[in-house]
Design a protein around this motif. Sequence first.
Motif, PDB file in Angstrom:
ATOM      1  N   MET A  44       0.764  -1.195  -0.020  1.00 56.71           N
ATOM      2  CA  MET A  44       0.206   0.117   0.121  1.00 56.71           C
ATOM      3  C   MET A  44       1.086   1.186   0.037  1.00 56.71           C
ATOM      4  SD  MET A  44      -2.976   0.958   2.739  1.00 56.71           S
ATOM      5  CE  MET A  44      -3.772   2.556   2.667  1.00 56.71           C
ATOM      6  N   PRO A  45       0.971   1.744  -1.022  1.00 51.70           N
ATOM      7  CA  PRO A  45       2.022   3.000  -1.061  1.00 51.70           C
ATOM      8  C   PRO A  45       1.226   4.353  -0.409  1.00 51.70           C
ATOM      9  CG  PRO A  45       0.615   3.008  -3.236  1.00 51.70           C
ATOM     10  CD  PRO A  45       0.448   1.676  -2.478  1.00 51.70           C
ATOM     11  N   THR A  46       2.182   4.961   0.118  1.00 53.32           N
ATOM     12  CA  THR A  46       1.913   6.098   0.988  1.00 53.32           C
ATOM     13  C   THR A  46       2.593   7.394   0.438  1.00 53.32           C
ATOM     14  OG1 THR A  46       3.507   5.829   2.703  1.00 53.32           O
ATOM     15  CG2 THR A  46       1.251   4.927   2.994  1.00 53.32           C
ATOM     16  N   THR A  47       1.987   8.495   0.710  1.00 49.39           N
ATOM     17  CA  THR A  47       2.704   9.675   0.318  1.00 49.39           C
ATOM     18  C   THR A  47       3.156  10.356   1.549  1.00 49.39           C
ATOM     19  OG1 THR A  47       0.613  10.988   0.364  1.00 49.39           O
ATOM     20  CG2 THR A  47       1.375  10.065  -1.764  1.00 49.39           C
ATOM     21  N   THR A  48       4.088  11.444   1.314  1.00 55.55           N
ATOM     22  CA  THR A  48       4.665  11.917   2.536  1.00 55.55           C
ATOM     23  C   THR A  48       4.427  13.541   2.665  1.00 55.55           C
ATOM     24  OG1 THR A  48       6.730  12.275   1.627  1.00 55.55           O
ATOM     25  CG2 THR A  48       6.657  10.327   2.963  1.00 55.55           C
ATOM     26  N   THR A  49       3.742  13.827   1.433  1.00 59.71           N
ATOM     27  CA  THR A  49       3.312  15.495   1.580  1.00 59.71           C
ATOM     28  C   THR A  49       2.568  15.837   2.677  1.00 59.71           C
ATOM     29  OG1 THR A  49       3.267  15.256  -0.928  1.00 59.71           O
ATOM     30  CG2 THR A  49       2.330  17.138  -0.023  1.00 59.71           C
ATOM     31  N   GLY A  50       1.565  15.155   3.104  1.00 62.76           N
ATOM     32  CA  GLY A  50       0.735  15.639   4.242  1.00 62.76           C
ATOM     33  C   GLY A  50       1.495  15.603   5.395  1.00 62.76           C
ATOM     34  N   THR A  51       2.352  14.382   5.736  1.00 65.70           N
ATOM     35  CA  THR A  51       2.936  14.277   6.996  1.00 65.70           C
ATOM     36  C   THR A  51       4.314  15.135   6.995  1.00 65.70           C
ATOM     37  OG1 THR A  51       4.250  12.641   5.936  1.00 65.70           O
ATOM     38  CG2 THR A  51       2.232  11.842   7.255  1.00 65.70           C
ATOM     39  N   ALA A  52       4.617  15.608   5.927  1.00 66.22           N
ATOM     40  CA  ALA A  52       5.699  16.706   5.750  1.00 66.22           C
ATOM     41  C   ALA A  52       5.253  18.064   6.244  1.00 66.22           C
ATOM     42  CB  ALA A  52       6.384  16.760   4.423  1.00 66.22           C
ATOM     43  N   GLN A  53       3.939  18.443   5.751  1.00 63.58           N
ATOM     44  CA  GLN A  53       3.407  19.610   6.220  1.00 63.58           C
ATOM     45  C   GLN A  53       3.280  19.496   7.898  1.00 63.58           C
ATOM     46  OE1 GLN A  53       0.158  19.770   3.888  1.00 63.58           O
ATOM     47  NE2 GLN A  53       0.946  20.842   2.130  1.00 63.58           N
ATOM     48  N   ILE A  54       2.972  18.433   8.212  1.00 64.04           N
ATOM     49  CA  ILE A  54       2.555  18.364   9.753  1.00 64.04           C
ATOM     50  C   ILE A  54       3.916  18.458  10.530  1.00 64.04           C
ATOM     51  CG2 ILE A  54       1.678  16.735  11.698  1.00 64.04           C
ATOM     52  CD1 ILE A  54      -0.129  15.310   9.385  1.00 64.04           C
ATOM     53  N   VAL A  55       5.017  17.795   9.919  1.00 67.24           N
ATOM     54  CA  VAL A  55       6.310  17.854  10.566  1.00 67.24           C
ATOM     55  C   VAL A  55       6.765  19.316  10.664  1.00 67.24           C
ATOM     56  CG1 VAL A  55       8.709  17.439  10.276  1.00 67.24           C
ATOM     57  CG2 VAL A  55       6.960  15.479   9.968  1.00 67.24           C
ATOM     58  N   LYS A  56       6.536  20.059   9.597  1.00 65.32           N
ATOM     59  CA  LYS A  56       6.810  21.422   9.626  1.00 65.32           C
ATOM     60  C   LYS A  56       6.266  22.269  10.580  1.00 65.32           C
ATOM     61  CE  LYS A  56       7.134  25.269   6.330  1.00 65.32           C
ATOM     62  NZ  LYS A  56       6.978  25.780   4.603  1.00 65.32           N
ATOM     63  N   MET A  57       4.785  22.198  10.742  1.00 67.55           N
ATOM     64  CA  MET A  57       3.960  22.816  11.632  1.00 67.55           C
ATOM     65  C   MET A  57       4.697  22.760  13.094  1.00 67.55           C
ATOM     66  SD  MET A  57       0.345  22.973  10.315  1.00 67.55           S
ATOM     67  CE  MET A  57       0.217  21.453   9.301  1.00 67.55           C
ATOM     68  N   LEU A  58       4.757  21.389  13.392  1.00 68.57           N
ATOM     69  CA  LEU A  58       5.328  21.087  14.725  1.00 68.57           C
ATOM     70  C   LEU A  58       6.617  21.741  15.026  1.00 68.57           C
ATOM     71  CD1 LEU A  58       3.985  17.234  15.040  1.00 68.57           C
ATOM     72  CD2 LEU A  58       3.092  19.472  16.261  1.00 68.57           C
ATOM     73  N   ARG A  59       7.483  21.441  13.995  1.00 70.02           N
ATOM     74  CA  ARG A  59       8.802  22.330  14.033  1.00 70.02           C
ATOM     75  C   ARG A  59       8.751  23.624  14.306  1.00 70.02           C
ATOM     76  NH1 ARG A  59      13.113  18.704  13.781  1.00 70.02           N
ATOM     77  NH2 ARG A  59      12.864  16.639  12.358  1.00 70.02           N
ATOM     78  N   MET A  64       8.587   9.448  13.091  1.00 70.48           N
ATOM     79  CA  MET A  64       9.823   8.924  12.737  1.00 70.48           C
ATOM     80  C   MET A  64      10.496   9.833  11.715  1.00 70.48           C
ATOM     81  SD  MET A  64      10.085   6.060  13.968  1.00 70.48           S
ATOM     82  CE  MET A  64      11.409   5.491  13.155  1.00 70.48           C
ATOM     83  N   GLN A  65       9.579  10.772  10.958  1.00 71.40           N
ATOM     84  CA  GLN A  65      10.244  11.773  10.255  1.00 71.40           C
ATOM     85  C   GLN A  65      10.864  12.952  11.427  1.00 71.40           C
ATOM     86  OE1 GLN A  65       7.962  13.502   7.309  1.00 71.40           O
ATOM     87  NE2 GLN A  65       6.936  11.391   6.894  1.00 71.40           N
ATOM     88  N   LEU A  66      10.558  13.055  12.549  1.00 72.49           N
ATOM     89  CA  LEU A  66      10.858  13.967  13.584  1.00 72.49           C
ATOM     90  C   LEU A  66      12.224  13.560  14.120  1.00 72.49           C
ATOM     91  CD1 LEU A  66       7.519  15.030  15.401  1.00 72.49           C
ATOM     92  CD2 LEU A  66       9.113  16.423  13.753  1.00 72.49           C
ATOM     93  N   GLU A  67      12.525  12.280  13.990  1.00 71.18           N
ATOM     94  CA  GLU A  67      13.814  11.462  14.343  1.00 71.18           C
ATOM     95  C   GLU A  67      13.772  11.675  15.833  1.00 71.18           C
ATOM     96  OE1 GLU A  67      16.762  13.343  12.053  1.00 71.18           O
ATOM     97  OE2 GLU A  67      16.423  11.997  10.193  1.00 71.18           O
ATOM     98  N   ILE A  68      12.806  11.547  16.668  1.00 68.39           N
ATOM     99  CA  ILE A  68      12.883  11.214  18.046  1.00 68.39           C
ATOM    100  C   ILE A  68      12.462  10.088  18.687  1.00 68.39           C
ATOM    101  CG2 ILE A  68      12.134  13.712  18.239  1.00 68.39           C
ATOM    102  CD1 ILE A  68       9.350  12.911  18.638  1.00 68.39           C
ATOM    103  N   SER A  69      12.488   9.010  17.856  1.00 70.40           N
ATOM    104  CA  SER A  69      12.515   7.730  18.411  1.00 70.40           C
ATOM    105  C   SER A  69      13.574   7.125  19.268  1.00 70.40           C
ATOM    106  CB  SER A  69      12.248   6.592  17.378  1.00 70.40           C
ATOM    107  OG  SER A  69      13.318   6.571  16.519  1.00 70.40           O
ATOM    108  N   SER A  70      13.407   6.372  20.204  1.00 71.90           N
ATOM    109  CA  SER A  70      14.539   6.141  21.370  1.00 71.90           C
ATOM    110  C   SER A  70      14.760   4.586  20.871  1.00 71.90           C
ATOM    111  CB  SER A  70      14.025   6.133  22.526  1.00 71.90           C
ATOM    112  OG  SER A  70      14.946   5.685  23.482  1.00 71.90           O
ATOM    113  N   LYS A  71      15.955   4.507  20.203  1.00 70.92           N
ATOM    114  CA  LYS A  71      16.394   3.309  20.000  1.00 70.92           C
ATOM    115  C   LYS A  71      16.748   2.314  21.284  1.00 70.92           C
ATOM    116  CE  LYS A  71      18.189   4.169  15.284  1.00 70.92           C
ATOM    117  NZ  LYS A  71      19.290   4.332  14.586  1.00 70.92           N
ATOM    118  N   HIS A  72      17.545   3.274  22.464  1.00 70.83           N
ATOM    119  CA  HIS A  72      17.832   2.656  23.501  1.00 70.83           C
ATOM    120  C   HIS A  72      16.531   2.026  24.387  1.00 70.83           C
ATOM    121  CE1 HIS A  72      21.635   4.191  22.984  1.00 70.83           C
ATOM    122  NE2 HIS A  72      21.118   5.368  22.841  1.00 70.83           N
ATOM    123  N   GLN A  73      15.506   2.293  24.039  1.00 69.53           N
ATOM    124  CA  GLN A  73      14.213   2.130  24.893  1.00 69.53           C
ATOM    125  C   GLN A  73      13.486   0.766  23.860  1.00 69.53           C
ATOM    126  OE1 GLN A  73      11.586   5.072  26.163  1.00 69.53           O
ATOM    127  NE2 GLN A  73      13.574   6.209  27.128  1.00 69.53           N
ATOM    128  N   GLY A  74      14.099   0.593  22.767  1.00 73.66           N
ATOM    129  CA  GLY A  74      13.493  -0.264  21.721  1.00 73.66           C
ATOM    130  C   GLY A  74      12.334   0.099  21.081  1.00 73.66           C
TER     131      GLY A  74
END
Length: 235
Positions: free
Chosen positions: A1-16, A94-104
């Motif tokens: 199921m293909p997804t687009t990132t246009t909408g999520t990129a806009q959300i990321v921009k607003m949060l940043r 994931m696009q915000l790159e705030i996931s914690s690998k140390h916490q699995g």
Amino acid sequence: MPTTTTGTAQIVKMLRGNTGARNIRTVFTDFCEVSAIALRNTVDLVGWTAREQEYHRIADSYTAAQLDRFANAFGAIALELDREPRDVLGEVYMQLEISSKHQGQFFTPYPLALLIAQMQLGDVTQLLEERPYLTVGEPAAGAGAMAIAVTQVLAEQGIDYTQRLHITADDISPVAVHMCFIQLSLLGAAAVVNRRNTLTQELFDSWSTPAHVVGGWAERLEEATATKPQPLRGS
């Protein structure tokens, strides 16, 4: 199921746009909490005052312009879920790159979650010939990718998941609970999202979606001789 990132990129921009004095992890955590509280307090009076106070504690630390960005981001998430139902907040996280690998802390890619749900559920119409609805349990819900995938498997088979499916989703992370609750609420899914330690079964809080409350699911679950929840792997 293909997804687009246009909408999520806009959300990321607003949060940043709300960073500066705060790091992006704090901004995202605050955004999810105030959004979840706003949704929950529309239908849940138990604990309403304490949650409302927490809402204002967070909101009052942001400017009017920053709160407008939060509102616009929330609206954009709702539109994305309506346009292409999937784990939108997981993508944003994931696009915000705030996931914690140390916490699995890893979020299952939504196409994989959908494939797993399709394989596990099979022909849902046959299952529903024997029962009024399905109950599904997700012990490591994350942002809700697996739970969302289950709703879409039913939708693909022409089944109204808002009436024929109930989800119980657990996670130990408060932000994951908020993310899952927001997305299942916006999708109209009947669900209870628990902040729970799956290993010890210690329960910290439960978040019932508006569809769960309005649909009288607490009574339905008590009255019906429902089957046990079907654990789904993924987070």
